[in-house]
Every structure is written in structure tokens, then in C-alpha cells.
Design a protein around this motif. Sequence first.
Motif, short mmCIF file in Angstrom:
data_model
loop_
_atom_site.label_atom_id
_atom_site.label_comp_id
_atom_site.label_asym_id
_atom_site.label_seq_id
_atom_site.Cartn_x
_atom_site.Cartn_y
_atom_site.Cartn_z
N GLN A 10 0.84 -1.20 0.00
CA GLN A 10 0.00 0.00 0.00
C GLN A 10 0.88 1.25 0.00
O GLN A 10 0.65 2.19 -0.77
CB GLN A 10 -0.90 -0.03 1.24
N ASP A 206 -9.11 5.80 -4.18
CA ASP A 206 -8.85 4.66 -3.32
C ASP A 206 -10.11 4.19 -2.56
O ASP A 206 -10.38 2.99 -2.49
CB ASP A 206 -7.74 5.03 -2.33
N ASP A 207 -10.86 5.14 -2.02
CA ASP A 207 -12.05 4.74 -1.23
C ASP A 207 -13.09 4.02 -2.09
O ASP A 207 -13.66 3.01 -1.67
CB ASP A 207 -12.72 5.98 -0.60
N GLN A 210 -11.81 0.58 -2.79
CA GLN A 210 -11.95 -0.25 -1.60
C GLN A 210 -13.40 -0.75 -1.47
O GLN A 210 -13.63 -1.93 -1.18
CB GLN A 210 -11.57 0.56 -0.36
N ALA A 213 -14.16 -3.52 -3.94
CA ALA A 213 -13.44 -4.78 -3.71
C ALA A 213 -14.40 -5.86 -3.22
O ALA A 213 -14.19 -7.05 -3.47
CB ALA A 213 -12.30 -4.56 -2.72
N LEU A 338 -4.65 -1.07 -6.82
CA LEU A 338 -5.48 -0.82 -5.62
C LEU A 338 -6.58 -1.87 -5.48
O LEU A 338 -6.88 -2.31 -4.37
CB LEU A 338 -6.10 0.58 -5.68
N TYR A 341 -5.07 -4.99 -4.19
CA TYR A 341 -4.70 -4.78 -2.79
C TYR A 341 -5.91 -4.91 -1.86
O TYR A 341 -5.87 -5.65 -0.87
CB TYR A 341 -4.03 -3.40 -2.63
N HIS A 342 -6.97 -4.20 -2.20
CA HIS A 342 -8.13 -4.20 -1.29
C HIS A 342 -8.83 -5.56 -1.27
O HIS A 342 -9.35 -5.97 -0.22
CB HIS A 342 -9.11 -3.08 -1.66
#
Length: 364
Positions: A10, A206-207, A210, A213, A338, A341-342
Motif C-alpha cells: 500500500q 482509493d475509497d 476499496q 473490492a 489498488l 490490494y483491497h
Amino acid sequence: EKGNYRHFMQKEIFEQPAVVANTLSSYVRPYDGKVALPDNDLDLSAIDRVTIVACGTSFYAGMVAKYWIEQFARVPVDIDVASEFRYRDPVLEKGSLALFISQSGETADTLAALEHSRACGQIIAAVVNVPTSAMAREADLLLPTHAGPEIGVASTKAFTCQLAVLAAFAANLARAKGKLSEEEEREIVKHLQEAPEAINDALGHDDDIQAMAHLVAPARDVLYLGRGPDYPLALEGALKLKEISYIHAEGYAAGEMKHGPIALIDDAVPVIVLAPSGPLFEKTVSNMQEVRARGGKIIFISDAKGLAEAGDGCVATIEMPEAHPLIQPIVYAVPVQLLAYHVAVLKGTDVDQPRNLAKSVTVE
Ligand code: F6R
């Protein structure tokens, strides 16, 4: 060392605006609109063929570079994964350029391919992140990325820095070959300089990423589709997802869907479509409609214009900044990193040390 971040991966994703800017500062000169390479005594104008060799994520950076080198310099490019290149007895004409791409500079297959290429009279160029590595020492033309140490096993910031270097290399080769006007060179410099800000803008989502995801984490299989320079990004997105979340994922050239993979589509398979607006947009969107007609759940990554035109009916969308086509592959790397990642965090995997993987693959 991780600062406020939960994982190195991250942190490294969020370092990209800074490290790409830092890398670019060695390859572009905003004050006079020129691209530049580290000091060398090579005559690039004599190069009529480029062979690119790498593994994994670095290989996908090489696939993007093939588009750039052929487009700008009109020099033909061959590209191979190192483990295949070594054993297929490739035709290498003396005096051609062999270009190796590696974060670690120690990957055994890539290093062996480098040695084989040298024995075949190739000029050796290497895009390497670790300056003390074997590949860095062996290159005739060392093209360093300045990503800083990459700790997470999944490569992120090294990839975008490789792309920045490769774009600048393509422009240098084009100039040497007499294929780039001063005006065109100035434009390339200008657009490359826009990359850090565009990456930053992409990180601002990003939010949203997330949140979406949750749509991907329950899946057993995920497809990524892209065209042109976004095709390697689709491959990279799939690789990131499988290595850290252990979900099976495949990247496809969007136009290949109907030649087989479309048989897999049902409402349990999320399909992630990378399609910036531009000349290839309509083509990719029509492949996307084929997926939708079969019940596929589409996550659409595009810019405001693309989303306005074709975003309806997607289960989720991610808005990327309007970016010049040259830097789109650099910018579109961010949402796929991202997302992987999430999803991995949701699944509770060991993000920085995924099972069965090593940061530097020094055995063949
Ligand atoms: C993917 C990944 C690997 C490496 C590959 C090449 O996230 O980390 O696929 O990209 O092992 O490594 P380098 O670039 O060090 O040669």
C-alpha cells in the motif's frame, strides 16, 4: 518503516507520484523540452531491431514499451518472457539492441537471457531498479528506475517507473532515428511530466476502489480486458489479483473474448474493463456489450467521457483522469493495483509476502 500504511504494498502504491517524478527527472528536461538518457557512447541511430526480455510484471512493462518503440521510432520489437527466450534459439543479428527489464536485476532467467544475448553480439540495455544488481553491472546502457527499495513482493512502483523510463527510451530512439520532430519531442516531455499528477488523481479513488473490492472478493474467477497498450495492463491487473488474493484471474485482449473466453461469462464472473476514451474506445466498448449481453458483471475503468458514453449498466465504475494516451498505461496501473490490494486485504491474505512467491527469483 511502513509509516501510516498497513502494508508495504500500500505504501509503495502511494509513493508512485513521487518516485515516478523522481525517475522522470533523469530522463526528461522540461527546461528545453528534450528527452535524455544517461551518458553513453552508443549510436542509437544504428539500431534496427530491439528484443525485449523480462519476466512477470516487468514483462508487461516491456509489452507496453513495444507499442511505444514501434509507434515513435518505427523500429521493430520482439518480446519474450525470459524463460522462453533462453531456450528457443532466437535469431539475433549482431549490433541489434537487447533490452532487459527487471526490478531486482537478479532474476535468474532474465540474467541468463542477457548473457546469451551478449554472446550473440547484442548491445545490452537494462531497465533496473536495484543499482548494485548483476544486470545493472552487465549493461552497456543502464537505464535506472528510481523507485527506491520495493519491499512488497507484488511489484507496483517499480512497474510505473519502468514505464516512465521506457517511454523516454522510445522517444530517445525515435529522435536518434530521425522520426521525432522537435515539436513532437516537446509534446512527449510535456505529457510525461503530467504523469505524477495524473497518478495522484487516480490514487484519489482509493475509497471507491476499496468499496468495490467487495464485488470481486467472493469471485472464483475474474477477467480483465484491454486493448492496445491497455492489454498489457489487463494482464498486469490479473497477475496482481492472483498473486496476492489467490483468486483466479486472466487478462485478455478485448478483441479475443469472442474467440473462447466469452464461454466463461456468467453473473458470477466479474469482468474488469480498462478503456480510456480515444481511438480504441468504441471497439473495446463493443466487446464489453458482448459480455454484458451474457450477464457478465462489468467493472468499468475509464475517464469521465468514457463513463458518460458507456458507463450505464456496469456494476461499478472507476473514473480515471483525462490523460494523454502516452501516459494512460502509467495511470491505469493504479486502479488495478489498488483493486488487487483491497481484495487481498478483504480476504485476509499476507499481502506483502504472498504464499509460494519470492521477491527475487534467483533460480530458474
Ligand atoms: C509480480 C512480480 C513478479 C516479478 C518478476 C520479475 O508482482 O513481482 O512477476 O515482476 O518475478 O522480477 P524482476 O522485475 O525483479 O526481474
